[in-house]
Design a protein around this motif. Structure first.
Motif, PDB file in Angstrom:
ATOM      1  N   ARG A  43      55.369  35.799  44.456  1.00  0.00           N
ATOM      2  CA  ARG A  43      54.149  35.901  43.428  1.00  0.00           C
ATOM      3  C   ARG A  43      54.332  36.554  42.158  1.00  0.00           C
ATOM      4  NH1 ARG A  43      50.278  39.701  47.012  1.00  0.00           N
ATOM      5  NH2 ARG A  43      50.741  41.868  45.574  1.00  0.00           N
ATOM      6  N   THR A  45      51.465  38.109  38.880  1.00  0.00           N
ATOM      7  CA  THR A  45      50.276  38.347  38.553  1.00  0.00           C
ATOM      8  C   THR A  45      49.880  38.121  36.922  1.00  0.00           C
ATOM      9  OG1 THR A  45      50.351  40.239  40.280  1.00  0.00           O
ATOM     10  CG2 THR A  45      48.336  40.062  38.749  1.00  0.00           C
ATOM     11  N   GLN A  53      39.528  32.456  35.759  1.00  0.00           N
ATOM     12  CA  GLN A  53      39.995  33.011  37.027  1.00  0.00           C
ATOM     13  C   GLN A  53      39.009  32.163  38.297  1.00  0.00           C
ATOM     14  OE1 GLN A  53      38.733  36.788  38.747  1.00  0.00           O
ATOM     15  NE2 GLN A  53      41.188  37.293  39.045  1.00  0.00           N
ATOM     16  N   GLU A  57      40.472  29.367  40.835  1.00  0.00           N
ATOM     17  CA  GLU A  57      40.741  29.791  42.310  1.00  0.00           C
ATOM     18  C   GLU A  57      40.441  28.744  43.540  1.00  0.00           C
ATOM     19  OE1 GLU A  57      39.039  33.504  45.019  1.00  0.00           O
ATOM     20  OE2 GLU A  57      37.865  32.912  43.275  1.00  0.00           O
ATOM     21  N   ILE A  62      45.908  30.299  43.472  1.00  0.00           N
ATOM     22  CA  ILE A  62      45.665  31.468  42.925  1.00  0.00           C
ATOM     23  C   ILE A  62      44.562  32.224  43.741  1.00  0.00           C
ATOM     24  CG2 ILE A  62      46.318  30.781  40.664  1.00  0.00           C
ATOM     25  CD1 ILE A  62      43.567  31.040  39.914  1.00  0.00           C
ATOM     26  N   THR A  75      44.875  38.227  38.462  1.00  0.00           N
ATOM     27  CA  THR A  75      45.073  37.345  39.387  1.00  0.00           C
ATOM     28  C   THR A  75      46.368  37.003  40.008  1.00  0.00           C
ATOM     29  OG1 THR A  75      43.284  35.970  37.920  1.00  0.00           O
ATOM     30  CG2 THR A  75      44.563  34.704  39.673  1.00  0.00           C
ATOM     31  N   VAL A  77      49.181  34.577  41.614  1.00  0.00           N
ATOM     32  CA  VAL A  77      49.763  33.357  41.515  1.00  0.00           C
ATOM     33  C   VAL A  77      50.839  32.926  42.593  1.00  0.00           C
ATOM     34  CG1 VAL A  77      50.506  31.453  40.128  1.00  0.00           C
ATOM     35  CG2 VAL A  77      49.053  32.943  39.228  1.00  0.00           C
TER      36      VAL A  77
END
Length: 105
Positions: A43, A45, A53, A57, A62, A75, A77
């Motif tokens: 991931r 961020t 966001q 989402e 995410i 966030t 990802v």
């Protein structure tokens, strides 16, 4: 599905983006402002506007970082859940959130 190599290539394509370090992990910055970090577990961020966001989402790829940092727009990802095109959009939003106005043109 995106990869860390694609993430690096996309992040460094933005004007004045540089690669740095955030507690031993790769990070991407504009000036001294960070817009993305590469984490473990596949991931990254990114720093998004909190409204972006919330809107993004629902797609499932995410999730806000838990606690204070997530409320500020940071966030997670999951690279295996986003295409390279989707990742490019997320990085663009994150970069634009910290880049000087003269670069966002």
């Amino acid at each position: 599905m995106s990869t860390p190599a694609a993430l690096r290539r996309l992040a460094l394509a933005f004007p004045e983006a540089t690669e740095g370090d955030d507690h031993g992990q790769p990070a991407f910055l504009v000036g001294k402002k960070m817009f993305c970090t590469v984490g473990e577990e596949g991931r990254c961020t990114v720093r998004l506007d909190p409204e972006d966001q919330r809107n993004l989402e629902a797609a499932g790829a995410i999730e806000p970082v838990p606690g204070y940092w997530g409320r500020k727009g940071w966030t997670h990802v999951w690279l295996d859940k986003v295409s390279e095109d989707q990742l490019a959009v997320l990085l663009r939003l994150a970069w634009a959130g910290v880049a000087p106005k003269r670069l966002r043109g």
